[in-house]
Design a protein around this motif. Structure first.
Motif, short mmCIF file in Angstrom:
data_model
loop_
_atom_site.label_atom_id
_atom_site.label_comp_id
_atom_site.label_asym_id
_atom_site.label_seq_id
_atom_site.Cartn_x
_atom_site.Cartn_y
_atom_site.Cartn_z
N LEU A 1 0.82 -1.22 0.00
CA LEU A 1 0.00 0.00 0.00
C LEU A 1 0.85 1.27 0.00
CD1 LEU A 1 -2.88 -0.97 2.47
CD2 LEU A 1 -3.00 -0.76 -0.02
N SER A 2 2.02 1.22 0.65
CA SER A 2 2.89 2.40 0.65
C SER A 2 3.38 2.73 -0.76
CB SER A 2 4.08 2.16 1.58
OG SER A 2 4.91 1.13 1.10
N VAL B 1 10.84 8.35 12.59
CA VAL B 1 11.27 9.51 11.78
C VAL B 1 10.22 9.83 10.72
CG1 VAL B 1 12.99 10.33 10.15
CG2 VAL B 1 13.71 9.16 12.24
N VAL B 2 9.74 8.78 10.05
CA VAL B 2 8.70 8.98 9.02
C VAL B 2 7.41 9.48 9.66
CG1 VAL B 2 7.37 7.87 7.20
CG2 VAL B 2 9.76 7.26 7.54
N ALA B 3 7.08 8.97 10.84
CA ALA B 3 5.89 9.46 11.54
C ALA B 3 6.04 10.95 11.89
CB ALA B 3 5.67 8.64 12.81
N GLY B 4 7.25 11.36 12.26
CA GLY B 4 7.49 12.79 12.50
C GLY B 4 7.32 13.61 11.23
N PHE B 5 7.73 13.06 10.09
CA PHE B 5 7.54 13.75 8.82
C PHE B 5 6.05 13.92 8.50
CE2 PHE B 5 11.66 13.74 6.24
CZ PHE B 5 12.43 13.90 7.38
N PHE B 6 5.28 12.87 8.74
CA PHE B 6 3.83 12.98 8.54
C PHE B 6 3.22 14.05 9.47
CE2 PHE B 6 3.79 8.50 6.72
CZ PHE B 6 3.39 8.91 5.46
N THR B 7 3.72 14.12 10.69
CA THR B 7 3.22 15.13 11.63
C THR B 7 3.53 16.54 11.14
OG1 THR B 7 3.59 13.56 13.44
CG2 THR B 7 3.26 15.87 14.03
N VAL B 8 4.75 16.74 10.64
CA VAL B 8 5.13 18.05 10.10
C VAL B 8 4.27 18.40 8.90
CG1 VAL B 8 7.00 19.35 9.03
CG2 VAL B 8 7.48 17.89 10.99
N ASN B 9 3.98 17.41 8.06
CA ASN B 9 3.08 17.65 6.92
C ASN B 9 1.72 18.13 7.38
OD1 ASN B 9 3.99 16.86 4.00
ND2 ASN B 9 4.97 15.35 5.31
N ALA B 10 1.18 17.48 8.39
CA ALA B 10 -0.15 17.87 8.88
C ALA B 10 -0.14 19.28 9.45
CB ALA B 10 -0.62 16.86 9.94
N VAL B 11 0.88 19.61 10.23
CA VAL B 11 0.95 20.95 10.84
C VAL B 11 1.11 22.02 9.78
CG1 VAL B 11 2.27 22.42 12.40
CG2 VAL B 11 1.81 20.05 13.04
N TRP C 1 -2.47 -0.16 6.96
CA TRP C 1 -3.03 0.88 6.10
C TRP C 1 -1.97 1.49 5.19
CZ3 TRP C 1 -7.63 4.40 7.54
CH2 TRP C 1 -8.69 3.64 8.02
N GLY C 2 -0.76 0.94 5.28
CA GLY C 2 0.31 1.42 4.40
C GLY C 2 0.97 2.70 4.86
N ASN C 3 0.88 3.02 6.16
CA ASN C 3 1.45 4.27 6.67
C ASN C 3 2.33 3.98 7.88
OD1 ASN C 3 -0.11 5.93 4.84
ND2 ASN C 3 -1.87 5.50 6.16
N SER C 4 3.52 4.53 7.88
CA SER C 4 4.44 4.35 8.99
C SER C 4 4.21 5.47 10.00
CB SER C 4 5.89 4.36 8.49
OG SER C 4 6.78 4.25 9.56
N GLY C 5 3.09 5.36 10.73
CA GLY C 5 2.73 6.38 11.70
C GLY C 5 3.18 6.03 13.10
N TRP C 6 2.63 6.76 14.08
CA TRP C 6 3.09 6.60 15.46
C TRP C 6 2.67 5.25 16.06
CZ3 TRP C 6 6.86 9.42 17.03
CH2 TRP C 6 7.02 10.71 16.54
N ILE C 7 1.46 4.80 15.76
CA ILE C 7 1.02 3.52 16.33
C ILE C 7 1.87 2.37 15.83
CG2 ILE C 7 -0.89 1.89 16.44
CD1 ILE C 7 -2.83 4.21 16.41
N ALA C 8 2.09 2.34 14.51
CA ALA C 8 2.89 1.25 13.93
C ALA C 8 4.34 1.33 14.40
CB ALA C 8 2.83 1.32 12.40
N SER C 9 4.90 2.52 14.50
CA SER C 9 6.31 2.64 14.91
C SER C 9 6.50 2.30 16.39
CB SER C 9 6.81 4.06 14.63
OG SER C 9 6.03 5.01 15.34
N ILE C 10 5.56 2.70 17.23
CA ILE C 10 5.68 2.37 18.66
C ILE C 10 5.54 0.87 18.88
CG2 ILE C 10 4.56 2.68 20.90
CD1 ILE C 10 3.93 5.55 20.07
#
Length: 338
Positions: free
Chosen positions: A189-190, A269-279, A245-254
Motif C-alpha cells: 500500500l505504501s 522519523v517517518v511518523a514525524g515527517f507525517f506530523t510536520v506535513n499535517a501541521v 493501512w500502508g502508513n508508517s505512523g506513530w502507532i505502527a512505529s511504537i
C-alpha cells in the motif's frame, strides 16, 4: 598817610577778577534763587503736571504685537497647507501604485492569453533527451503577483516535502515488512500511495492554488479548499499510523519498539515527517484562506466561472453537439417508423 597804606609791591594790573561789580551782582542773584530741589514738592509737581503722559494713551498703541500675531497666523496657515499637500502627494502615490499593479495584472493576463500556444511546458524539468516531455508550465516570477508569490512557493515546497515523505514511507514500510512478513500489505500500500498521491496531489490541490493566485480564479480557490481539506484529513490518518493501512505512523512505529529498535526509529522519523506535513498543511490552509478573503473572490463568481468554462470548453461543446445530434436522429427515426 593813605599813600603809605597801599602795598607798593603789588602790580597795579593785578586785580581780583571776581571782585568786579558785574560778576558780583550775578553771583549774588543766583545764590538767592538757588535752593534745595524737591521733585515731590507740590510746587514742582504743579509745574510738570501738564506734561505727564497718561497710561491709557501709552498702552492703547502697541507697536509690535499685531505684527507677531499676523506672522504666527500666516505660519500656521502655511504649515497646514504644506501638510495637506503632503497628504495629497501620498494619496496620489498610492493611487499610482495600485494602478500600476492593476495594469501589470492586466498585461500579465493579456500576455498569457496571447502566448498560451507559444510557451512551452517546463515542468517537470526533464532533460531534453528524455522521451517524456514536461506537462505543465510554471513560472512564479511571471505568472504570480508579488503579494501572492511567497505563499504560492510555500505550497510548492509543501508538495515537494509531501512527495519526499511518501517515498520515505515506502522505505520504512519495507523495513517493517522485513521484520515481520505479515506487514507486506503495508509495504504494497505504501508503494501505491506514493505512485498515486504524488501526481494526484500536484494536480488536485497544488495546481488549483497556483491557478487561483495566477488569475484570481474563484472556482480554483473553492476547488483547492475542497480537496485540500481532505488532504489534511489524510495527513492526520498517516500520522496516526493505523497498522495495515500502508502508513508508517506513530502507532505502527511504537509497536515495533519491542521487536526491532532500529526499524522502530526509522518508522518514528517517518511518523514525524507525517506530523510536520499535517501541521504545515493546517498553517498554509489558513494563510491561503486569508489571502483568498483579500482577493474579492466569492461563490457566485465561482459559479459563473464554472458555467462559462463548461460552455466554452471544446470537449464539452463537441460532446453536447454529438448528444443533441444523436437525440435528434433518434427522434426523427421514431417519427418515420410511426
Amino acid at each position: 598817610m593813605s599813600g603809605f597804606d597801599s602795598n607798593p609791591f603789588v602790580d597795579p594790573m593785578d586785580i581780583e577778577p571776581f571782585q568786579d561789580a558785574s560778576i558780583t551782582q550775578v553771583t549774588s542773584g543766583a545764590s538767592e534763587n538757588t535752593g534745595e530741589f524737591n521733585p515731590f514738592s507740590a510746587n514742582d509737581m504743579g509745574i510738570h503736571t501738564g506734561t505727564t503722559i497718561p497710561i491709557s494713551a501709552a498702552s492703547s498703541q502697541p507697536a509690535i504685537l499685531p505684527t507677531s500675531v499676523e506672522q504666527s497666523a500666516q505660519a500656521n496657515a502655511s504649515a497646514g497647507q504644506a501638510n495637506l499637500i503632503k497628504q495629497q502627494e501620498e494619496l496620489e502615490k498610492k493611487a499610482a501604485e495600485l494602478e500600476r499593479k492593476e495594469q501589470e495584472m492586466q498585461n500579465r493576463a493579456a500576455g498569457r492569453a496571447l502566448n498560451t500556444g507559444s510557451k512551452e511546458n517546463n515542468w517537470p524539468p526533464l532533460p531534453s533527451f528524455s522521451p517524456v516531455k514536461p506537462c505543465f508550465y510554471q513560472d512564479f516570477e511571471e505568472d504570480i503577483p508579488e503579494e501572492y508569490r511567497r505563499i504560492c512557493k510555500r505550497m510548492y515546497y509543501l508538495w515537494m516535502f509531501h512527495s519526499a515523505t511518501l517515498f520515505l514511507n515506502v522505505l520504512a514500510c519495507l523495513a517493517y515488512f522485513t521484520t515481520d512478513p505479515q506487514y507486506g500489505v503495508d509495504f504494497g500500500l505504501s508503494i501505491l500511495w506514493f505512485i498515486l498521491f504524488t501526481p494526484v496531489s500536484f494536480i488536485c490541490w497544488y495546481r488549483p492554488v497556483y491557478k487561483a493566485f495566477r488569475s484570481d480564479s474563484s472556482f480554483s480557490f473553492f476547488f483547492f479548499f475542497f480537496v485540500f481539506f481532505f488532504q489534511v484529513a489524510v495527513y492526520i490518518i498517516q500520522t496516526v499510523g493505523i497498522p495495515k493501512w500502508g502508513n508508517s505512523g506513530w502507532i505502527a512505529s511504537i509497536s515495533m519498539i519491542g521487536k526491532n529498535l532500529a526499524v522502530a526509529v526509522v518508522m518514528m522519523v517517518v511518523a514525524g515527517f507525517f506530523t510536520v506535513n499535517a501541521v504545515l498543511a493546517v498553517i498554509l490552509l489558513k494563510m491561503v484562506h486569508s489571502k483568498y478573503r483579500r482577493t474579492g473572490a466569492s461563490f457566485t463568481k465561482a459559479q459563473q466561472e464554472f458555467s462559462h468554462g463548461v460552455l466554452t470548453n471544446p470537449s464539452v461543446q463537441s460532446a453536447a453537439t454529438s448528444a443533441a445530434t444523436s437525440a435528434a436522429q433518434g427522434a426523427f427515426s421514431r417519427n418515420q417508423r410511426n
